[in-house]
Design an enzyme around this catalytic site. Structure first.
Site, mmCIF file in Angstrom:
data_model
loop_
_atom_site.group_PDB
_atom_site.id
_atom_site.type_symbol
_atom_site.label_atom_id
_atom_site.label_comp_id
_atom_site.label_asym_id
_atom_site.label_seq_id
_atom_site.Cartn_x
_atom_site.Cartn_y
_atom_site.Cartn_z
ATOM 1 N N GLY A 1 6.218 9.729 6.048
ATOM 2 C CA GLY A 1 6.784 10.746 5.172
ATOM 3 C C GLY A 1 6.105 12.101 5.251
ATOM 4 N N GLU B 1 3.038 1.182 1.581
ATOM 5 C CA GLU B 1 3.235 1.601 0.183
ATOM 6 C C GLU B 1 2.963 0.442 -0.769
ATOM 7 O OE1 GLU B 1 7.110 3.312 0.809
ATOM 8 O OE2 GLU B 1 6.171 4.902 1.979
ATOM 9 N N LYS C 1 13.700 2.470 1.163
ATOM 10 C CA LYS C 1 12.710 2.552 0.083
ATOM 11 C C LYS C 1 13.427 2.586 -1.272
ATOM 12 C CE LYS C 1 9.487 4.497 3.335
ATOM 13 N NZ LYS C 1 8.337 5.330 3.600
ATOM 14 N N HIS D 1 4.304 -3.514 3.741
ATOM 15 C CA HIS D 1 4.440 -2.067 3.950
ATOM 16 C C HIS D 1 3.246 -1.358 3.318
ATOM 17 C CE1 HIS D 1 5.956 2.011 3.752
ATOM 18 N NE2 HIS D 1 6.811 1.662 4.685
ATOM 19 N N ASN E 1 14.489 1.619 6.486
ATOM 20 C CA ASN E 1 13.865 1.325 5.198
ATOM 21 C C ASN E 1 14.259 2.427 4.223
ATOM 22 O OD1 ASN E 1 12.251 0.730 3.047
ATOM 23 N ND2 ASN E 1 10.300 0.992 4.111
ATOM 24 N N GLU F 1 2.745 1.254 11.538
ATOM 25 C CA GLU F 1 3.030 2.472 10.777
ATOM 26 C C GLU F 1 1.713 3.088 10.305
ATOM 27 O OE1 GLU F 1 7.277 2.449 9.020
ATOM 28 O OE2 GLU F 1 5.996 1.409 7.605
ATOM 29 N N SER G 1 7.515 8.984 10.276
ATOM 30 C CA SER G 1 8.087 10.287 10.646
ATOM 31 C C SER G 1 8.891 10.250 11.946
ATOM 32 C CB SER G 1 6.998 11.368 10.703
ATOM 33 O OG SER G 1 6.452 11.570 9.416
HETATM 34 P P1 13P Z 1 9.282 7.921 7.176
HETATM 35 O O1 13P Z 1 10.198 7.675 8.358
HETATM 36 O O2 13P Z 1 9.977 8.599 6.037
HETATM 37 O O3 13P Z 1 8.021 8.576 7.588
HETATM 38 O O4 13P Z 1 8.891 6.476 6.611
HETATM 39 C C1 13P Z 1 8.409 5.528 7.477
HETATM 40 C C2 13P Z 1 8.319 4.246 6.760
HETATM 41 O O5 13P Z 1 7.499 4.069 5.887
HETATM 42 C C3 13P Z 1 9.285 3.194 7.129
HETATM 43 O O6 13P Z 1 8.913 1.978 6.589
#
Ligand code: 13P
Length: 243
Positions: free
Chosen positions: A173, A99, A13, A97, A11, A167, A205
């Protein structure tokens, strides 16, 4: 029971302009032509889908969107439909997701409608679930995730049209991860709620240091990788750990 093939999903993002997206896509494609034992999926920003798809070429790496609208087309400024993703070369789309659940206020009902939209267009939906730090500390992690699954998954889910990504919001992150026991426990709980051959990814992470341990857990069928998926060396180390 058929073996669940591991999946490492990237991802990106909201990262990448044309030049770096194409370079990263080409790098991943070149590595993916070397022997490896898991499936790979790259989910770039919508603006890069076609270019990255071209860069991935015939490498076998799949292409996915990061979100989709519920409607196939129409008056929705800024919207990208599942059909548009399909037309751009996607086989998968991430929905729900954290976010988007938290920053954009998406509800389980929205995620369910997006999952149905993904299926309407012939895409595999990667449905994300996960608890916040406050919810985990209150002992509510499992009930939160179970409620998200109940609210987000349409009845027609099967191993061909659905992947679940667990997640934990607080692990995204941050460099923090749950204990291995907590990941295993949550994946086992999710397993009881979905068809037995459906894959469950862990995300939050994941990096080259922790990937092998996480990916060795029984009900962990792959990883949804954010930050580390933008670094080809790190991504490849995670891919090797998945094999
Ligand atoms: P990170 O691997 O940067 O923690 O992000 C995970 C994520 O949100 C994947 O969709």
């Amino acid at each position: 029971m058929a073996e669940r093939k591991r999946l490492v999903a990237c991802n990106w993002k909201m990262n990448g302009l044309r030049a770096d997206g194409v370079a990263l896509g080409r790098d991943i494609a070149a590595r993916a032509r070397e022997p490896h034992r898991c499936e790979l999926l790259v989910c770039p920003p919508a603006t890069l889908l076609v270019l990255v798809g071209e860069a991935l070429g015939d490498s076998g790496v799949a292409l996915g969107g990061q979100d989709c609208h519920t409607e196939p087309k129409g008056a929705c400024t800024g919207g990208v439909s599942a059909e548009m993703l399909k037309d751009a070369g996607c086989s998968h789309v991430i929905v729900g997701h954290s976010e988007r659940r938290h920053a954009c206020g998406e509800t389980d009902a929205d995620v369910r409608a997006k999952t149905l939209a993904a299926w309407r267009a012939g895409l595999v939906a990667i449905v994300c679930v996960g608890e916040t730090r406050v919810e985990r500390e209150a002992g509510l992690a499992k009930s939160v995730v179970e409620a998200q699954l109940t609210g987000s998954l349409p009845d027609a889910a099967n191993p061909e049209n659905l992947v679940i990504a667990y997640e934990p919001v607080w692990a995204i992150g941050t460099g923090l991860t749950p204990t291995m026991a907590d990941i295993a426990d949550m994946h086992a709980a999710i397993r009881t709620r979905i068809p037995s051959e459906t894959r469950i990814l862990y995300g939050g992470s994941v990096n080259p240091k922790n990937a092998a341990e996480i990916l060795a857990l029984e009900e962990v069928d792959g990883a949804l990788v954010g930050g580390a998926s933008l670094k080809p060396e790190d991504l490849w180390a995670i891919t090797q750990a998945a094999g």
